[in-house]
Scaffold this active site. Structure first.
Site, PDB file in Angstrom:
ATOM      1  N   LYS A  77       0.843  -1.190   0.000  1.00  7.80           N
ATOM      2  CA  LYS A  77       0.000   0.000   0.000  1.00  7.80           C
ATOM      3  C   LYS A  77       0.878   1.239   0.000  1.00  7.80           C
ATOM      4  CE  LYS A  77      -3.881   1.973   2.675  1.00  7.80           C
ATOM      5  NZ  LYS A  77      -4.772   1.731   3.838  1.00  7.80           N
ATOM      6  N   SER A 151      -9.413   1.566   2.959  1.00 15.46           N
ATOM      7  CA  SER A 151      -8.619   2.371   2.059  1.00 15.46           C
ATOM      8  C   SER A 151      -7.587   1.553   1.289  1.00 15.46           C
ATOM      9  CB  SER A 151      -7.889   3.461   2.872  1.00 15.46           C
ATOM     10  OG  SER A 151      -7.026   2.901   3.852  1.00 15.46           O
ATOM     11  N   SER A 175      -9.730  -0.901   7.223  1.00 16.26           N
ATOM     12  CA  SER A 175      -9.199  -0.908   5.862  1.00 16.26           C
ATOM     13  C   SER A 175      -8.436  -2.173   5.494  1.00 16.26           C
ATOM     14  CB  SER A 175      -8.296   0.303   5.653  1.00 16.26           C
ATOM     15  OG  SER A 175      -9.020   1.500   5.828  1.00 16.26           O
TER      16      SER A 175
END
Length: 603
Positions: A77, A151, A175
């Site tokens: 990420k 996210s 997330s």
């Protein structure tokens, strides 16, 4: 031919039979080029650098699978630092070039894993839906009209689409779990502080957690164990002691009455009910509990002073670059300006009061089973009402970090049309991360939902997670008690289970004993011997069964401590040295199983 989903067992098998890391890198490059979702990655590792990483790995560790994650491709990420690639948090104006890997990335690379790129996210990790990025919205691998969850959106899609074996996300409000549910994956959310956050752009620093998306629970737990461990550079890092669950037959808390909210999504509600029945069939005791104090704690994360932590993370950048923020992200973060220090303390008092109320519910159960998300939405629906609909996704996730919980999200099947997946998550008290895993794995397998976009594939046996509760005692076996050998029933009948296979260190010799029926070997330690080790299995027995088993071992066999090739030292079968005099040494066969095969008549 590699499978669609690159789980650890499949890749290790492929490596063992001739695939090279360079071959795999070429396959990853081809798959990424052919992907129909351009929003998964923000930055890819350049192709020549991927090839160079594969060559460097083989030079460093030539033997296939000689490192825990040898040649395993993973995505990161883009709020987690990877040296050589920019960190952007999905805000191009914020981008910087990190000089070092985040602690998690460094540990994974040292274990042999290869970074393939940085993935898209809801900007500054603010959101649970995956549509708040200037790089576009990664879509559900099952329907491009639907959100992928956020996210950590790109991280989940990369694994579910077969572009990476696993990926790293972060989880403040859910997330690391919601995207797993929307893409038929496992999401491992560690207890806060178990995995260091050094090299992570913070969202809410005091409750942020680095997470793992994986195809199976076993894969996710193995990866988390490599990442975890105290790092003094992280002020929230903790020296962790694993916690066990108090019941052999788990008491699972489930939603009841008015706290069951699915926002009209009957398919997800039906899948949650089906998961409850699967849990019951696996031996769990189902206990309705009051979710209200957990829900009220969850509401504090975005509707209380904790949102001010999001402002603290980016306040200087916001002051100079407000126009570079996604409008929804900016509105949320600027909302923090309404809170002051008094609000922060009052919020903390309220959280602690709610924590006290949750203690009464924890006393009833060993862990909770909740919907990962009560519903899902299309991209258009989410963008039309981004705050309210995003909040729906966090109804059952937002409390976990505030209340210091471990969680594992697993697939729960598909809706009535076989169209979209949903998930459930097991949530336990702090540091039950390992204790939750066996039941989570069993529940995933019982759902028969496959892995990622391959909904029909069976989960590999090699990734199965077996119980490791404190009320089981490990024992090393080397001969007639091995799996499929004549005396294996002496381990399985009293409830034993196999923990793992392995080898002794090189100081052990194996002999075929004269006389025993069925035939048995004798394992003897010779400190001056330098061999390749002997094949063993590690089993676990309930304490009473272990005592009976050891009591009944006939001379010249007995038990003592056996050192394995990973330096662990476990109680197991040894033989008195005098008994092997005149016996045939069979160390050259590498283990009893190979020796027995060599002596079996050929049909």
């Amino acid at each position: 031919m590699l499978p669609t989903i690159l789980d650890l067992a499949s890749l290790r098998s492929a490596y063992a039979t001739g695939l090279s890391p360079l071959d795999l890198v070429e396959e990853i490059i081809a798959r990424c080029s052919a992907s129909d979702d351009p929003a998964i990655f923000i930055t890819m590792t350049p192709e020549e650098e991927l090839r160079a990483a594969a060559r460097e790995l083989v030079a460093r560790a030539p033997e296939p699978n000689s490192l825990p994650l040898w040649g395993i491709p993973f995505a990161v990420k883009d709020n987690i630092d990877v040296a050589g690639l920019p960190t952007t948090a999905a805000c191009p104006a914020f981008a910087y070039q990190p000089q070092a890997d985040a602690t998690t990335v460094a540990r994974l690379r040292a274990a042999g894993a290869i970074v393939i790129g940085k993935t898209n996210l809801d900007q500054f990790a603010t959101g649970l839906n995956g549509t708040r990025s200037p790089h576009g919205a990664p879509r559900s691998v099952f329907d491009r009209n639907y959100v992928s969850g956020g996210s950590s959106s790109g991280s989940a899609v990369a694994v579910a689409a077969g572009l990476a074996s696993f990926s790293l996300g972060t989880d403040t409000a859910g997330s690391g779990r919601v995207p797993a549910a929307f893409n038929n994956l496992v999401g491992i959310k560690p207890t806060p502080g178990l995995v260091p956050n050094v090299g992570v752009v913070p969202a809410c620093r005091s409750v942020d957690v680095v997470t793992v998306f994986a195809a199976t629970v076993g894969d996710g737990i193995a990866i988390r164990r490599i990442m975890e461990g105290y790092d003094a550079r992280d002020p929230f890092s903790r020296q962790a002691t694993p916690a066990s669950l108090p019941s052999r037959r788990p008491r699972i808390g489930v939603l009841d009455g008015a706290e069951r909210e699915f926002y009209g999504n009957r398919d997800v509600e039906a899948l949650y009910d089906a998961a409850i029945e699967r849990a019951r069939s696996l031996g769990a005791v189902i206990v309705p509990f009051d979710y209200a104090p957990f829900r009220q704690a969850a509401e504090l994360l975005y509707n209380g002073p904790w949102v001010a932590e999001r402002l603290a993370a980016v306040k200087e950048f916001l002051a100079t670059n407000g126009g570079d923020f996604h409008p929804t992200v900016r509105a949320i973060i600027e909302g923090a300006k309404a809170y002051d220090a008094v609000d922060a303390f009052e919020g903390r008092y309220k959280l602690e009061a709610l924590r006290q109320k949750t203690r009464a519910e924890w006393a009833k159960v060993d862990f909770l089973m909740l919907p990962t998300s009560p519903t899902t939405y299309s991209v258009d629906e989410m963008q039309a009402d981004p705050i309210a609909k995003n909040s729906h996704f966090g109804r059952y996730t937002n409390f976990a970090n505030l209340l210091d919980c471990a969680a594992i999200a697993i697939p729960a099947g598909f809706d009535a049309d076989g169209h979209l997946p949903a998930g459930v998550m097991l949530v336990g008290p702090a540091f039950t991360d390992d204790a939750l895993a066996p039941f989570a794995d069993a529940l995933h397998r019982a759902a028969e939902a496959g892995m990622g976009k391959d909904r029909n594939i069976a989960l590999p046996e090699a990734s199965r997670v077996l119980p490791t509760a404190d009320d089981f005692v490990p024992i090393v076996v080397v001969g007639a008690h091995l799996t499929d050998m004549p005396l294996n029933h002496e381990l399985t009948r009293p409830g034993g289970y196999r923990l793992r296979t392995g080898r002794t260190d090189g100081s052990y010799r194996l002999f075929a004993l004269n006389g025993p029926i069925p035939p048995k070997p004798g394992l003897v330690r010779d400190p001056g011997f330098a061999g390749d080790g002997v094949e063993i299995e590690v089993w676990a027995l309930p304490p009473a069964a272990f005592a009976r088993f050891v009591q009944n071992i006939p001379a010249p066999l007995g038990v003592g401590k056996i050192t394995l090739d990973d330096a662990s030292c476990i109680t197991g079968f040894l033989c008195e040295a005098h008994a092997v005099t005149g016996g045939r040494e069979i160390t050259e066969f590498g283990g009893w199983r190979n020796y027995v095969r060599s002596t079996s008549p050929v049909a």
